[in-house]
Design an enzyme around this catalytic site. Structure first.
Site, short mmCIF file in Angstrom:
data_model
loop_
_atom_site.label_atom_id
_atom_site.label_comp_id
_atom_site.label_asym_id
_atom_site.label_seq_id
_atom_site.Cartn_x
_atom_site.Cartn_y
_atom_site.Cartn_z
N ASP A 190 -26.27 -0.73 -54.98
CA ASP A 190 -24.82 -0.75 -54.78
C ASP A 190 -24.17 -1.69 -55.79
O ASP A 190 -24.76 -2.72 -56.14
CB ASP A 190 -24.47 -1.24 -53.36
N ASP A 192 -21.73 -3.68 -55.42
CA ASP A 192 -21.10 -4.89 -54.88
C ASP A 192 -22.09 -5.85 -54.22
O ASP A 192 -21.69 -6.76 -53.50
CB ASP A 192 -20.00 -4.50 -53.88
N TRP A 253 -18.38 8.45 -46.90
CA TRP A 253 -19.09 7.25 -46.51
C TRP A 253 -20.05 7.51 -45.33
O TRP A 253 -19.65 8.05 -44.31
CB TRP A 253 -18.08 6.16 -46.11
N GLU A 256 -26.03 8.97 -45.54
CA GLU A 256 -27.03 9.29 -46.57
C GLU A 256 -28.20 8.32 -46.53
O GLU A 256 -29.36 8.71 -46.73
CB GLU A 256 -26.38 9.32 -47.97
N ASP A 257 -27.94 7.05 -46.19
CA ASP A 257 -29.03 6.08 -46.13
C ASP A 257 -29.99 6.40 -44.98
O ASP A 257 -31.21 6.22 -45.10
CB ASP A 257 -28.48 4.64 -46.02
N MET A 283 -22.34 -9.56 -50.32
CA MET A 283 -21.54 -8.39 -50.72
C MET A 283 -20.15 -8.86 -51.11
O MET A 283 -19.52 -9.62 -50.37
CB MET A 283 -21.46 -7.35 -49.60
N HIS A 286 -14.71 -6.11 -49.75
CA HIS A 286 -13.86 -5.00 -50.19
C HIS A 286 -13.45 -4.13 -49.01
O HIS A 286 -14.06 -4.18 -47.95
CB HIS A 286 -14.61 -4.13 -51.22
N ARG A 288 -12.51 -0.07 -47.68
CA ARG A 288 -13.03 1.28 -47.95
C ARG A 288 -12.19 1.93 -49.04
O ARG A 288 -10.96 1.84 -49.03
CB ARG A 288 -12.95 2.11 -46.65
C1 UD2 Z 1 -22.84 0.73 -47.07
C2 UD2 Z 1 -24.21 0.56 -47.70
C3 UD2 Z 1 -24.37 1.58 -48.82
C4 UD2 Z 1 -24.15 2.98 -48.32
C5 UD2 Z 1 -22.78 3.05 -47.65
C6 UD2 Z 1 -22.53 4.35 -46.95
C7 UD2 Z 1 -24.31 -1.82 -47.44
C8 UD2 Z 1 -24.28 -3.12 -48.12
N1 UD2 Z 1 -24.29 -0.76 -48.23
O1 UD2 Z 1 -21.92 0.33 -48.08
O2 UD2 Z 1 -25.65 1.46 -49.42
O3 UD2 Z 1 -25.18 3.38 -47.45
O4 UD2 Z 1 -22.64 2.05 -46.64
O5 UD2 Z 1 -22.29 5.37 -47.83
O6 UD2 Z 1 -24.37 -1.74 -46.23
N2 UD2 Z 1 -18.85 3.31 -54.61
C9 UD2 Z 1 -18.02 3.26 -55.75
N3 UD2 Z 1 -16.75 3.72 -55.69
C10 UD2 Z 1 -16.23 4.24 -54.55
C11 UD2 Z 1 -17.05 4.29 -53.40
C12 UD2 Z 1 -18.34 3.80 -53.45
O7 UD2 Z 1 -18.45 2.79 -56.80
O8 UD2 Z 1 -15.06 4.65 -54.57
C13 UD2 Z 1 -20.27 2.93 -54.70
C14 UD2 Z 1 -20.50 1.46 -54.97
O9 UD2 Z 1 -21.70 1.29 -55.67
C15 UD2 Z 1 -20.62 0.93 -53.54
C16 UD2 Z 1 -21.44 2.04 -52.88
O10 UD2 Z 1 -20.94 3.24 -53.47
O11 UD2 Z 1 -21.26 -0.32 -53.48
C17 UD2 Z 1 -21.32 2.09 -51.35
O12 UD2 Z 1 -19.96 2.20 -50.95
P1 UD2 Z 1 -19.17 1.00 -50.20
O13 UD2 Z 1 -19.54 -0.28 -50.85
O14 UD2 Z 1 -17.74 1.35 -50.17
O15 UD2 Z 1 -19.73 1.09 -48.73
P2 UD2 Z 1 -20.39 -0.05 -47.81
O16 UD2 Z 1 -20.19 -1.40 -48.34
O17 UD2 Z 1 -20.02 0.18 -46.42
MN MN Z 2 -20.01 -2.25 -50.22
#
Ligand code: UD2
Ligand code: MN
Length: 353
Positions: A190, A192, A253, A256-257, A283, A286, A288
């Site tokens: 990821d 972030d 969102w 997939e994991d 992290m 940020h 959504r």
């Molecule tokens: C969680 C998981 C992530 C994934 C996601 C569900 C953690 C730390 N990570 O992330 O691995 O399973 O849930 O899909 O729990 N991204 C972009 N631009 C966008 C949207 C996403 O670059 O507009 C990429 C970026 O690398 C980001 C990753 O996709 O880190 C996951 O998206 P997120 O950070 O918005 O979601 P998060 O933090 O809930």
């Molecule tokens: Mn994230």
């Protein structure tokens, strides 16, 4: 003194209680971390004492005439343990370049005074997170150099405003990265998440897919649930192909994991994890993103993973490559991955997709 019968009952109750306790521990912490915790393979890290990720990096630059004669040691001598990670203003690309003079075009690096033992490709799914990307590059380049890896960083950029698809971008990243080298290890990362300890090695386990981000600040440094596989993971190309890569069909969102965790099990593998006190990540806070709305169908999809995983993955990957560009700090791959299919209302109602 207890009667023999009461004694036996007590013995079985104690046995049951200890088994329950063990299962509970495994659930909370992940099996591999429990084993390592018990058998003491893992030192206790003090995260109140941290060091800059660039500490002493320049000491390991040999004189320009020196010839590389041997492999790097198994354990890099310049690891420092807990790192200082803060998120002030994101650094500029120029600042990152200046601090990493030996990174070559496309974000490639080889140790200069010895032959790197491991070849690692880091693959980052990305769209409109430039500030996060800069922060990650600032920390990741020196982090990987400290580990004396032969590495490259690939950013897979989804073009347009259609729904984001993290897992499909990672599949593309793997296919593209393998054009450049015969990597020993693929790190799916990821944008972030910043690792907090440089002993968290970005190399693969020989046998099992590895979950590196086992402890994140956003989950109070513990696993949110037993099968969790989000964030940062490490698979050898063989392991990745054995599970047919990641699903292409999870748009938006979430989910997939869990599909990935399930296909690992369904293909006869299991997950290994970095111990919790080592697999720590911060992290970058940020909200959504727009275009990455919650995938409300993920639970239905997950019910079909068992049936679909062999047909949905690397063997069904379809996308349009728009550009491959070597920037100074990473290789950028821009792709059009199409759009999420429209799910017919009838199917939505009866949940039969
Ligand atoms: C969680 C998981 C992530 C994934 C996601 C569900 C953690 C730390 N990570 O992330 O691995 O399973 O849930 O899909 O729990 N991204 C972009 N631009 C966008 C949207 C996403 O670059 O507009 C990429 C970026 O690398 C980001 C990753 O996709 O880190 C996951 O998206 P997120 O950070 O918005 O979601 P998060 O933090 O809930
Ligand atoms: Mn994230």
């Amino acid at each position: 003194m207890l009667s023999p019968r009461a004694d036996r009952r007590c013995f079985f109750m104690c046995l049951a209680a200890s088994q329950l306790l063990f299962l509970l521990l495994m659930y909370r912490r992940g099996a591999s971390s429990v084993f390592q915790g018990i058998f003491g393979a893992n030192p206790i890290w003090d995260y109140s004492k941290t060091q800059d990720v660039y500490t002493n990096l320049s000491l390991f630059i040999p004189d320009p005439g020196a010839v590389r004669a041997q492999y790097c040691p198994v354990t890099s001598p310049i690891l420092v343990g807990p790192l200082t990670i803060t998120f002030p203003k994101p650094p500029s690309l120029k600042k990152i370049r200046v601090k990493n003079p030996y990174v070559t075009s496309g974000g490639f690096y080889s140790p200069r005074h010895c032959y790197g033992r491991y070849r690692t490709a880091v693959i980052i799914p990305h769209r409109k997170r430039e500030a996060h990307l800069r922060t990650l590059l600032y920390y990741l380049h020196p982090f990987l150099q400290r580990q004396q890896l032969h590495y490259a960083i690939f950013v897979v950029h989804q073009t347009g405003n259609a729904t984001f698809n993290r897992a499909k971008l990672l599949n593309i990243g793997v296919r593209e990265a393998l054009r450049y080298n015969d990597w020993d290890c693929l790190i799916l990362h990821d944008v972030d998440l910043i690792p907090e300890n440089d002993y968290n090695l970005y190399i693969c386990d020989d046998y099992y897919p590895k979950h590196l981000s086992s402890a994140m600040d956003k989950f109070q440094y513990s696993l949110p649930y037993w099968a969790y596989f989000g964030g940062v993971s490490a698979l050898t190309p063989d392991q990745f192909m054995k599970i047919n890569g990641f699903p292409n069909t999870f748009w938006g969102w979430g989910g997939e994991d869990d599909d990935i965790a399930m296909r690992i099990r369904l293909s006869g593998l299991s997950i290994t994890r970095t111990p919790l006190n080592l697999g720590r990540y911060k992290m970058i806070p940020h909200d959504r993103d727009s275009g990455n709305e919650e995938n409300n169908y993920r639970y239905n999809q997950l019910q079909n993973t068992r049936r679909n995983w062999k047909d949905d993955g690397m063997n069904s990957l379809d996308f349009q490559l728009l550009s491959r560009e070597k920037t100074e700090l990473y290789t950028n791959i821009t792709v059009d991955i199409g759009e999420a299919p429209v799910i017919p209302t009838r199917a939505r109602k009866w949940k039969i997709f």
